[in-house]
Design a protein around this motif. Structure first.
Motif, PDB file in Angstrom:
ATOM      1  N   GLY A  51       0.821  -1.208   0.000  1.00  0.00           N
ATOM      2  CA  GLY A  51       0.000   0.000   0.000  1.00  0.00           C
ATOM      3  C   GLY A  51       0.852   1.253   0.000  1.00  0.00           C
ATOM      4  O   GLY A  51       2.067   1.184   0.161  1.00  0.00           O
ATOM      5  N   LEU A  52       0.198   2.395  -0.179  1.00  0.00           N
ATOM      6  CA  LEU A  52       0.911   3.668  -0.210  1.00  0.00           C
ATOM      7  C   LEU A  52       1.296   4.117   1.195  1.00  0.00           C
ATOM      8  O   LEU A  52       0.720   3.664   2.189  1.00  0.00           O
ATOM      9  CB  LEU A  52       0.048   4.757  -0.858  1.00  0.00           C
ATOM     10  CG  LEU A  52      -0.248   4.622  -2.354  1.00  0.00           C
ATOM     11  CD1 LEU A  52      -1.070   5.816  -2.825  1.00  0.00           C
ATOM     12  CD2 LEU A  52       1.022   4.504  -3.177  1.00  0.00           C
ATOM     13  N   GLN A  53       2.239   5.053   1.266  1.00  0.00           N
ATOM     14  CA  GLN A  53       2.621   5.647   2.552  1.00  0.00           C
ATOM     15  C   GLN A  53       1.417   6.401   3.128  1.00  0.00           C
ATOM     16  O   GLN A  53       0.710   7.096   2.395  1.00  0.00           O
ATOM     17  CB  GLN A  53       3.783   6.618   2.325  1.00  0.00           C
ATOM     18  CG  GLN A  53       4.429   7.100   3.615  1.00  0.00           C
ATOM     19  CD  GLN A  53       5.651   7.959   3.304  1.00  0.00           C
ATOM     20  OE1 GLN A  53       6.521   7.559   2.541  1.00  0.00           O
ATOM     21  NE2 GLN A  53       5.698   9.154   3.851  1.00  0.00           N
ATOM     22  N   GLY A  54       1.175   6.224   4.421  1.00  0.00           N
ATOM     23  CA  GLY A  54       0.063   6.932   5.059  1.00  0.00           C
ATOM     24  C   GLY A  54      -1.246   6.175   5.029  1.00  0.00           C
ATOM     25  O   GLY A  54      -2.270   6.641   5.526  1.00  0.00           O
ATOM     26  N   SER A  55      -1.251   4.965   4.422  1.00  0.00           N
ATOM     27  CA  SER A  55      -2.502   4.188   4.340  1.00  0.00           C
ATOM     28  C   SER A  55      -2.822   3.489   5.655  1.00  0.00           C
ATOM     29  O   SER A  55      -3.941   3.049   5.873  1.00  0.00           O
ATOM     30  CB  SER A  55      -2.406   3.154   3.215  1.00  0.00           C
ATOM     31  OG  SER A  55      -1.340   2.252   3.462  1.00  0.00           O
ATOM     32  N   GLY A  56      -1.805   3.374   6.530  1.00  0.00           N
ATOM     33  CA  GLY A  56      -2.019   2.696   7.809  1.00  0.00           C
ATOM     34  C   GLY A  56      -1.478   1.281   7.829  1.00  0.00           C
ATOM     35  O   GLY A  56      -1.891   0.461   8.660  1.00  0.00           O
ATOM     36  N   LYS A  57      -0.529   0.959   6.919  1.00  0.00           N
ATOM     37  CA  LYS A  57       0.041  -0.394   6.820  1.00  0.00           C
ATOM     38  C   LYS A  57       0.688  -0.866   8.113  1.00  0.00           C
ATOM     39  O   LYS A  57       0.453  -1.973   8.572  1.00  0.00           O
ATOM     40  CB  LYS A  57       1.133  -0.433   5.738  1.00  0.00           C
ATOM     41  CG  LYS A  57       0.683  -0.741   4.355  1.00  0.00           C
ATOM     42  CD  LYS A  57       1.818  -1.188   3.443  1.00  0.00           C
ATOM     43  CE  LYS A  57       3.055  -0.339   3.518  1.00  0.00           C
ATOM     44  NZ  LYS A  57       2.920   1.012   3.000  1.00  0.00           N
ATOM     45  N   THR A  58       1.555   0.005   8.681  1.00  0.00           N
ATOM     46  CA  THR A  58       2.324  -0.391   9.866  1.00  0.00           C
ATOM     47  C   THR A  58       1.394  -0.667  11.047  1.00  0.00           C
ATOM     48  O   THR A  58       1.491  -1.709  11.701  1.00  0.00           O
ATOM     49  CB  THR A  58       3.363   0.692  10.227  1.00  0.00           C
ATOM     50  OG1 THR A  58       4.190   0.913   9.078  1.00  0.00           O
ATOM     51  CG2 THR A  58       4.231   0.268  11.393  1.00  0.00           C
ATOM     52  N   THR A  59       0.463   0.262  11.300  1.00  0.00           N
ATOM     53  CA  THR A  59      -0.498   0.076  12.398  1.00  0.00           C
ATOM     54  C   THR A  59      -1.338  -1.166  12.162  1.00  0.00           C
ATOM     55  O   THR A  59      -1.573  -1.962  13.078  1.00  0.00           O
ATOM     56  CB  THR A  59      -1.416   1.315  12.528  1.00  0.00           C
ATOM     57  OG1 THR A  59      -0.600   2.458  12.702  1.00  0.00           O
ATOM     58  CG2 THR A  59      -2.365   1.190  13.705  1.00  0.00           C
ATOM     59  N   PHE A  60      -1.779  -1.356  10.906  1.00  0.00           N
ATOM     60  CA  PHE A  60      -2.617  -2.517  10.628  1.00  0.00           C
ATOM     61  C   PHE A  60      -1.843  -3.821  10.803  1.00  0.00           C
ATOM     62  O   PHE A  60      -2.413  -4.820  11.244  1.00  0.00           O
ATOM     63  CB  PHE A  60      -3.239  -2.452   9.227  1.00  0.00           C
ATOM     64  CG  PHE A  60      -4.191  -3.574   8.998  1.00  0.00           C
ATOM     65  CD1 PHE A  60      -5.477  -3.512   9.520  1.00  0.00           C
ATOM     66  CD2 PHE A  60      -3.801  -4.737   8.352  1.00  0.00           C
ATOM     67  CE1 PHE A  60      -6.349  -4.579   9.381  1.00  0.00           C
ATOM     68  CE2 PHE A  60      -4.663  -5.806   8.209  1.00  0.00           C
ATOM     69  CZ  PHE A  60      -5.945  -5.714   8.723  1.00  0.00           C
TER      70      PHE A  60
END
Length: 443
Positions: free
Chosen positions: A108-117
């Motif tokens: 996904g793009l930066q800022g999509s919430g990948k790390t938190t998810f």
């Protein structure tokens, strides 16, 4: 859900066109569906998707024989509900966690919430599926990304594999899988780098990671608030990665909901999870039919019951029942029940799952501070007072009001409500209450 409020209102207005009509005709269906299509487009639904959706509803509506017991607008709501569920994928789709270790690659793009998810998903699969996960930090470009994942891992008690000096994400991913095998981890979740927009370098890199570790599952994470941009980005990622499913984050935001309704039909991949808030347990499996219920203002009682069951403790319930039967239910039990409700999630969201309630409370501001004054009052009681509510005389109440930053009237109201609740609970568990319930059943 905040994101669908405008669409829900618009659809409700559309169905009113058919109210009072004796039967479904080409003319009144066309008028209703013109309004439905406009509502979908205003909700940022893909134009082609909205057109195909309303055409499918039109054909089904005109092909129906309306039963005398069913009014035309009720039939239209039923058809639209079923088509909405179908549009979003019909049924929930599970994540593939077979393999030892099973590997999930996040994209996904930066800022999509990948790390938190990534943290939320690891937490969910650990607590609900008994998995033993390893989080992997493969975003070597964003300075705070590795640190963010480590903090999340610490909060949920899940180890994070990172190589601070190594700037090759493909090698890091391969080393992480080896590490997982050596340390008995049966699930590897790889957090990858994103950019502010799609570029060739990012796509080449994540494709190389995919080819190196051969994941069982590739999830595309997208911010639901980006609307049609989310759908276009999903399309480009899917063409390169052929991902297995979509994750919609920030679904609690004040957005129009077009991404949730369009994404499945555009990329032909299921929405598997939704992120519904900041907390690490704010993650839900995506159920298309339940989402259709909520869009049409029918509530979502199944999800509400599931959330309640997650917090339900059978042993605690038996202990509580005995206390209620002996009229020993006290303020300690009362505050424990409040804590259980709060664990279930955002109060306004919970209330909106009750059929018919969502529309009534949409303009009310219900937040997690709703119990604040109650908790403050109970916490200002001494342990003896909490266990023996009957000793709460005038002077004690005045002291509690002062200590809790409330007034004597609020304290009196709480104690009065508590007494009434206790009497009602005891009546329902007593012999008389049981007999009354039996008589009701016979009727």
């Amino acid at each position: 859900m905040a994101m669908f409020e405008n669409l829900s209102d618009r659809l409700e207005r559309s169905f009113k066109i058919l109210k009072g009509e004796g039967k479904i005709t080409e003319i009144n269906v066309a008028e209703t569906l013109k309004d439905v299509r406009r509502a979908l487009l205003d909700a940022d639904v893909n134009y082609k998707t909205a057109k195909e959706f309303t055409e499918s509803v039109r054909q089904k509506a005109l092909g129906q024989e309306v039963l005398t017991a069913v009014k035309p607008h009720q039939l239209m709501i039923k058809i639209v509900h079923d088509e909405l569920a179908l549009l979003m994928g019909a049924t929930a789709t599970d994540v593939n966690i077979k393999g030892n270790p099973a590997i999930i690659l996040m994209s996904g793009l930066q800022g999509s919430g990948k790390t938190t998810f990534s943290g939320k998903l690891a937490n969910l699969l650990k607590s609900k599926r008994g998995k033993n996960p390893l989080l992997v930090a493969c975003d070597v470009y964003r300075p705070a990304a590795i640190e963010q994942l480590k903090i999340l891992g610490e909060q949920i008690g899940i180890p994070v594999y990172a190589e601070e000096e190594n700037k090759n994400p493909v090698e890091i991913a391969q080393h992480a899988v080896q590490f997982a095998k050596q340390h008995g981890k049966d699930l590897v979740i790889i957090d990858t780098a994103g950019r502010l927009a799609i570029d060739e370098a990012m796509m080449t890199e994540i494709t190389a990671i995919k080819n190196a570790v051969n994941p069982q599952e590739i999830l595309f994470v997208v911010d639901a608030m980006t609307g049609q941009d989310a759908v276009n980005t999903a399309k480009e990622f899917n063409e390169r990665l052929d991902f297995n499913g979509v994750v919609l984050t920030k679904l609690d935001g004040d957005t129009r909901g077009g991404a949730a309704l369009s994404i499945r039909s555009v990329v032909n991949k299921p929405i598997k999870f939704v992120g519904t808030g900041e907390k690490l347990d704010a993650i839900d499996i995506f159920h298309p039919e339940r989402m259709a219920d909520r869009i049409l203002g029918m509530g979502d009682i199944v999800s509400l019951v599931e959330k309640a069951q997650e917090q339900y403790n059978e042993e605690e319930a038996r202990r509580l029942q005995k206390k209620i039967a002996k009229n020993q239910f006290d303020f300690n039990d009362f505050i424990a029940q409040i804590q259980q409700i709060k664990k279930m999630g955002n109060l306004k969201d919970l209330a909106s799952m009750i059929p018919g309630v969502g529309k009534q409370i949409k303009d009310l501001d219900i937040d997690d501070d709703a119990f604040k004054s109650i908790e403050a009052i109970i916490c200002s009681m001494t342990p003896k007072e909490r266990s023996n509510p009957e000793i709460l005389n005038g002077s004690r109440r005045a002291r509690i009001a002062k200590g809790s930053g409330t007034n004597i009237q609020e304290v009196n109201n709480l104690i009065k409500q508590f007494d009434q609740t206790r009497k009602m609970m005891r009546a329902m568990t007593s012999g008389g209450g049981k007999a009354m319930l039996r008589n009701m059943r016979r009727r």
